[in-house]
Design an enzyme around this catalytic site. Structure first.
Site, PDB file in Angstrom:
ATOM      1  N   GLU A  37       2.372  -5.299  23.055  1.00 55.28           N
ATOM      2  CA  GLU A  37       3.207  -4.179  23.567  1.00 55.28           C
ATOM      3  C   GLU A  37       2.754  -3.528  24.753  1.00 55.28           C
ATOM      4  OE1 GLU A  37       3.164  -1.374  20.261  1.00 55.28           O
ATOM      5  OE2 GLU A  37       3.872  -2.865  19.192  1.00 55.28           O
TER       6      GLU A  37
ATOM      7  N   HIS B 135       8.547   0.421  18.574  1.00 54.43           N
ATOM      8  CA  HIS B 135       7.691   1.056  18.095  1.00 54.43           C
ATOM      9  C   HIS B 135       7.775   2.514  17.637  1.00 54.43           C
ATOM     10  CE1 HIS B 135       2.895   0.321  17.027  1.00 54.43           C
ATOM     11  NE2 HIS B 135       3.424   1.120  16.136  1.00 54.43           N
TER      12      HIS B 135
ATOM     13  N   ILE C 287       2.896   2.658   2.585  1.00 55.25           N
ATOM     14  CA  ILE C 287       4.167   2.208   3.027  1.00 55.25           C
ATOM     15  C   ILE C 287       4.904   1.485   2.129  1.00 55.25           C
ATOM     16  CG2 ILE C 287       5.401   1.388   5.446  1.00 55.25           C
ATOM     17  CD1 ILE C 287       3.019   2.788   7.050  1.00 55.25           C
TER      18      ILE C 287
ATOM     19  N   GLY D 252       8.241   3.488  14.256  1.00 57.95           N
ATOM     20  CA  GLY D 252       7.980   3.780  12.773  1.00 57.95           C
ATOM     21  C   GLY D 252       7.998   5.097  12.381  1.00 57.95           C
TER      22      GLY D 252
ATOM     23  N   GLY E 237       0.952  -1.321   0.185  1.00 54.13           N
ATOM     24  CA  GLY E 237      -0.035  -0.097  -0.028  1.00 54.13           C
ATOM     25  C   GLY E 237       0.951   1.167   0.133  1.00 54.13           C
TER      26      GLY E 237
ATOM     27  N   ARG F 281      -4.086  -8.773  -1.469  1.00 50.55           N
ATOM     28  CA  ARG F 281      -5.136  -9.319  -1.703  1.00 50.55           C
ATOM     29  C   ARG F 281      -5.480  -9.833  -3.020  1.00 50.55           C
ATOM     30  NH1 ARG F 281      -8.884  -7.123   2.582  1.00 50.55           N
ATOM     31  NH2 ARG F 281      -8.132  -5.229   1.810  1.00 50.55           N
TER      32      ARG F 281
ATOM     33  N   ILE G  11       6.972  -4.188  10.240  1.00 51.42           N
ATOM     34  CA  ILE G  11       6.686  -2.888  10.464  1.00 51.42           C
ATOM     35  C   ILE G  11       5.315  -2.449  10.709  1.00 51.42           C
ATOM     36  CG2 ILE G  11       8.827  -1.389  10.058  1.00 51.42           C
ATOM     37  CD1 ILE G  11       7.244  -0.666   7.392  1.00 51.42           C
ATOM     38  N   ALA G  12       4.408  -3.632  10.777  1.00 49.36           N
ATOM     39  CA  ALA G  12       2.887  -3.440  10.633  1.00 49.36           C
ATOM     40  C   ALA G  12       2.426  -3.351  12.013  1.00 49.36           C
ATOM     41  CB  ALA G  12       2.473  -4.734   9.817  1.00 49.36           C
ATOM     42  N   ARG G  13       1.915  -4.615  12.548  1.00 47.00           N
ATOM     43  CA  ARG G  13       1.351  -4.681  13.781  1.00 47.00           C
ATOM     44  C   ARG G  13       1.887  -6.117  14.450  1.00 47.00           C
ATOM     45  NH1 ARG G  13       0.737   0.082  13.916  1.00 47.00           N
ATOM     46  NH2 ARG G  13      -1.212   1.300  14.067  1.00 47.00           N
TER      47      ARG G  13
HETATM   48  P1  NAP Z   1      -2.331   0.839   3.287  1.00 49.08           P
HETATM   49  O1  NAP Z   1      -1.986   2.146   2.301  1.00 49.08           O
HETATM   50  O2  NAP Z   1      -3.952   0.660   3.530  1.00 49.08           O
HETATM   51  O3  NAP Z   1      -1.685  -0.282   2.633  1.00 49.08           O
HETATM   52  C1  NAP Z   1      -1.895  -1.754   3.133  1.00 49.08           C
HETATM   53  C2  NAP Z   1      -1.935  -2.506   1.836  1.00 49.08           C
HETATM   54  O4  NAP Z   1      -2.105  -3.880   2.708  1.00 49.08           O
HETATM   55  C3  NAP Z   1      -2.677  -2.575   0.812  1.00 49.08           C
HETATM   56  O5  NAP Z   1      -1.828  -2.540  -0.244  1.00 49.08           O
HETATM   57  C4  NAP Z   1      -3.658  -3.997   1.047  1.00 49.08           C
HETATM   58  O6  NAP Z   1      -3.707  -4.190  -0.627  1.00 49.08           O
HETATM   59  C5  NAP Z   1      -2.961  -4.919   1.746  1.00 49.08           C
HETATM   60  N1  NAP Z   1      -3.603  -5.676   2.403  1.00 49.08           N
HETATM   61  C6  NAP Z   1      -4.559  -5.453   3.241  1.00 49.08           C
HETATM   62  N2  NAP Z   1      -5.210  -6.689   3.732  1.00 49.08           N
HETATM   63  C7  NAP Z   1      -4.237  -7.829   3.340  1.00 49.08           C
HETATM   64  C8  NAP Z   1      -4.330  -9.062   3.449  1.00 49.08           C
HETATM   65  N3  NAP Z   1      -5.188  -9.626   4.135  1.00 49.08           N
HETATM   66  N4  NAP Z   1      -3.470  -9.909   2.735  1.00 49.08           N
HETATM   67  C9  NAP Z   1      -2.539  -9.050   1.790  1.00 49.08           C
HETATM   68  N5  NAP Z   1      -2.382  -7.865   1.769  1.00 49.08           N
HETATM   69  C10 NAP Z   1      -3.395  -6.972   2.641  1.00 49.08           C
HETATM   70  O7  NAP Z   1      -1.724   1.258   4.577  1.00 49.08           O
HETATM   71  P2  NAP Z   1      -0.334   1.978   5.171  1.00 49.08           P
HETATM   72  O8  NAP Z   1      -0.465   3.370   5.115  1.00 49.08           O
HETATM   73  O9  NAP Z   1       0.623   1.525   4.063  1.00 49.08           O
HETATM   74  O10 NAP Z   1      -0.249   1.209   6.289  1.00 49.08           O
HETATM   75  C11 NAP Z   1      -0.072   0.078   6.559  1.00 49.08           C
HETATM   76  C12 NAP Z   1      -0.022  -0.450   8.047  1.00 49.08           C
HETATM   77  O11 NAP Z   1       1.374  -0.155   8.560  1.00 49.08           O
HETATM   78  C13 NAP Z   1      -1.100   0.409   9.124  1.00 49.08           C
HETATM   79  O12 NAP Z   1      -2.461  -0.365   9.082  1.00 49.08           O
HETATM   80  C14 NAP Z   1      -0.282   0.109  10.189  1.00 49.08           C
HETATM   81  O13 NAP Z   1      -0.617  -0.913  11.078  1.00 49.08           O
HETATM   82  C15 NAP Z   1       1.211  -0.102  10.110  1.00 49.08           C
HETATM   83  N6  NAP Z   1       2.032   1.151  10.551  1.00 49.08           N
HETATM   84  C16 NAP Z   1       2.950   0.979  11.628  1.00 49.08           C
HETATM   85  C17 NAP Z   1       3.689   1.942  11.947  1.00 49.08           C
HETATM   86  C18 NAP Z   1       4.756   1.836  12.990  1.00 49.08           C
HETATM   87  O14 NAP Z   1       5.016   2.559  13.462  1.00 49.08           O
HETATM   88  N7  NAP Z   1       5.651   0.701  12.730  1.00 49.08           N
HETATM   89  C19 NAP Z   1       3.574   3.230  11.244  1.00 49.08           C
HETATM   90  C20 NAP Z   1       2.488   3.184  10.391  1.00 49.08           C
HETATM   91  C21 NAP Z   1       1.870   2.382   9.844  1.00 49.08           C
HETATM   92  P3  NAP Z   1      -5.123  -4.847  -0.759  1.00 49.08           P
HETATM   93  O15 NAP Z   1      -6.197  -4.245  -0.129  1.00 49.08           O
HETATM   94  O16 NAP Z   1      -5.134  -4.969  -1.913  1.00 49.08           O
HETATM   95  O17 NAP Z   1      -5.139  -6.353  -0.221  1.00 49.08           O
END
Ligand code: NAP
Length: 323
Positions: free
Chosen positions: A271, A289, A161, A291, A159, A181, A240-242
């Site tokens: 956490e 945590h 990130i 990120g 997505g 997906r 870096i997800a959850r």
């Molecule tokens: P995003 O733009 O919504 O990207 C999420 C990606 O995951 C999408 O490409 C989506 O594609 C894919 N996805 C969703 N469900 C899936 C599944 N079941 N299997 C495979 N792929 C799947 O979100 P983002 O802004 O990049 O952020 C992603 C996540 O990073 C956040 O939700 C957050 O939990 C985490 N994060 C962590 C930190 C940290 O401090 N470490 C900081 C920021 C964010 P499809 O819908 O096509 O499947």
């Protein structure tokens, strides 16, 4: 006049959310604390509140929405991930949920790439040894890592990130696989130089696997024992997800048994508790945590979270709604 203003709860003192930003528009129920707000305190402050500005440490669930009552119009999360909010229940009740996408994308991708490099090149193990006084001179056999440049990177969740990680990987001459997906449109794949794979194929082919998916019922425990066993013994896993996307016990075992080469983790299942098996693993690089932790990013997250809250309360469309 301030008693006429909508009451909001801000669950923590946050960068970018000053009293001045909210002054004259809302009444903040209590001074935001400098630590996570205890759930009982949030429940106590909830009745009659119109908005809650919260962090990923706050659980915004049905009992809390019940306590707030019909006055609650908006939950503004100071994070892009909204796994701490019962979005379906909020939607049923007509409560808007907002998050902070985009503003944290580059900082989080930087951190993900840093974890890849650090885990591949044993930063933590090497630095720990140096600080313990064990640096006795250049060692031809010491801290041998795996190369990042030219390796194959598998991005799980391409997505915002994930795409920002891909841009960095291109500069490192990496071949880039991804799994969502659904595959992206072909022109997007071409621009990012990425190839779609099923998850199991991606795990088997990649030298680095980086997790960038949101935490959902589908992604909880996505990387467990069987999937770790599909990875190369020389591979590095970065999360870096959850934390809940990875089975930490299985990961600790894989590291102990050298089933994979190393891991770089920013997030954890429970956490702030970190699995003892991970704490004991020299090949794990463990960050608390961080990120999105740059001053600029946190400031922008705060501004966006406040603007979202105020937009809903003034009857206009928020900037980054989730529902
Ligand atoms: P995003 O733009 O919504 O990207 C999420 C990606 O995951 C999408 O490409 C989506 O594609 C894919 N996805 C969703 N469900 C899936 C599944 N079941 N299997 C495979 N792929 C799947 O979100 P983002 O802004 O990049 O952020 C992603 C996540 O990073 C956040 O939700 C957050 O939990 C985490 N994060 C962590 C930190 C940290 O401090 N470490 C900081 C920021 C964010 P499809 O819908 O096509 O499947």
């Amino acid at each position: 006049m301030s008693s006429m203003l909508p009451k909001v709860v801000v669950t923590r003192r946050l960068p970018g959310i000053s009293g001045a930003r909210l002054a004259g528009k809302v009444t903040v129920a209590a001074p935001p604390p400098d630590a996570p707000m205890p759930p009982e305190e949030l429940l106590r402050l909830a009745p009659g509140t119109s908005g809650i500005l919260c962090t990923l440490a706050d659980r915004i669930d049905r009992p809390l929405m019940d306590a707030a009552g019909p006055s609650l119009k908006v939950v503004s999360n100071y994070a892009v991930g909204v796994n701490n909010v019962d979005v379906a229940e909020a939607t049923r009740r007509g409560i808007r949920v907002c998050n902070t996408p985009d503003v944290l994308t580059q900082a989080t991708a930087d951190l993900g790439f840093a974890l890849m490099l650090a885990a591949a090149r044993k930063f933590s193990e090497a630095e720990t040894a140096l600080r313990a006084g064990e640096f006795t001179g250049w060692d031809p056999w010491g801290f041998l890592g795996v190369p990042v440049y030219g390796g194959t990177l598998g991005i799980v969740g391409l997505g915002k990130i994930g795409a920002a990680v891909a841009v960095r990987a291109k500069g490192f001459g990496m071949r880039i696989l991804y799994h969502n997906r659904r595959p992206l449109p072909a022109d997007r794949e071409r621009i990012l130089s990425v190839e779609y794979r099923g998850l199991d194929e991606l795990l088997a082919e990649s030298d680095f696997v980086i997790l960038c998916v949101p935490l959902t019922p589908e992604t909880r425990g996505l990387i467990g024992r069987e999937r770790l066993a599909r990875m190369k013994r020389t591979a590095v896993l970065v999360n870096i997800a959850r934390g809940e996307v990875v089975d930490e016990g299985a990961l600790a075992d894989a590291l102990a048994e050298r089933g994979i080469f190393a891991a770089g983790l920013d997030v954890y299942e429970k956490e702030p508790v970190v699995h003892p098996g991970l704490l004991a693993a020299p090949s794990a690089v463990l960050l608390p945590h961080v990120g999105s932790a740059t001053a600029e990013t946190r400031e922008r997250m705060g501004r966006l979270a406040a603007e979202n809250l105020l937009a809903v309360l003034s009857g206009t469309e928020p900037f980054s709604p989730v529902n």
